[in-house]
Motif scaffolding. Structure first.
Motif, short mmCIF file in Angstrom:
data_model
loop_
_atom_site.label_atom_id
_atom_site.label_comp_id
_atom_site.label_asym_id
_atom_site.label_seq_id
_atom_site.Cartn_x
_atom_site.Cartn_y
_atom_site.Cartn_z
N PRO A 1 0.85 -1.19 0.00
CA PRO A 1 0.00 0.00 0.00
C PRO A 1 0.89 1.25 0.00
CG PRO A 1 0.07 -0.97 2.20
CD PRO A 1 0.88 -1.85 1.29
N TYR A 2 0.69 2.11 -0.97
CA TYR A 2 1.48 3.34 -1.05
C TYR A 2 0.54 4.48 -0.64
CZ TYR A 2 5.01 6.54 -3.02
OH TYR A 2 5.97 7.51 -3.20
N ARG A 3 0.41 4.66 0.66
CA ARG A 3 -0.57 5.58 1.22
C ARG A 3 -0.37 7.03 0.78
NH1 ARG A 3 0.65 1.78 5.01
NH2 ARG A 3 -1.08 0.46 5.64
N GLU A 4 0.89 7.45 0.64
CA GLU A 4 1.17 8.83 0.24
C GLU A 4 0.57 9.17 -1.13
OE1 GLU A 4 3.57 6.70 1.26
OE2 GLU A 4 4.02 7.53 3.24
N LYS A 5 0.49 8.18 -2.01
CA LYS A 5 -0.07 8.37 -3.36
C LYS A 5 -1.51 7.87 -3.48
CE LYS A 5 3.74 9.90 -5.33
NZ LYS A 5 3.89 11.13 -6.07
N GLY A 6 -1.98 7.18 -2.44
CA GLY A 6 -3.35 6.65 -2.47
C GLY A 6 -3.54 5.50 -3.44
N ILE A 7 -2.48 4.70 -3.65
CA ILE A 7 -2.56 3.56 -4.56
C ILE A 7 -2.05 2.30 -3.87
CG2 ILE A 7 -2.31 4.99 -6.62
CD1 ILE A 7 0.60 4.02 -6.82
N ASN A 8 -2.32 1.17 -4.49
CA ASN A 8 -1.77 -0.12 -4.05
C ASN A 8 -1.00 -0.72 -5.21
OD1 ASN A 8 -2.98 -0.49 -1.33
ND2 ASN A 8 -4.85 -0.21 -2.50
#
Length: 96
Positions: A39-46
């Motif tokens: 999960p790449y929370r800073e970019k809002g993607i997985n």
């Protein structure tokens, strides 16, 4: 049947597609060697990396089905070698 080893890279930008994505992966579970999700929370993607061993048409179908989901992008990268069992065994060289 001849199989190929491949990596399917998956980027999920729409979390509403995750349930359908997991359902598709469940249906193709017998071909999946391993899965890594980040999960790449800073970019809002997985980001999902999927290792598979399957006939080429199965890999293409899986990648295509996933890529047609809203907010999901996929790319498949195939190994160069085919089934070693059908090519006479190991590629290892021995000195004798």
């Amino acid at each position: 049947m001849e199989t190929r080893v491949a990596i399917i890279g998956i980027i999920v930008e729409d979390v509403d597609s995750v349930e359908k994505l997991n359902g598709i992966l469940h249906n193709y579970g017998r071909y999946i060697i391993g899965r890594m999700g980040i999960p790449y929370r800073e970019k809002g993607i997985n980001i999902i990396s999927l290792a598979v061993d399957a006939p080429q048409d199965i890999i293409s179908a899986l990648s295509g089905k996933l890529g047609r989901l809203p907010g999901v992008s996929t790319k498949a990268v195939y190994s160069k070698s085919k089934d070693k069992a059908e090519n006479g065994g190991s590629d290892e060289k021995t000195d004798r």
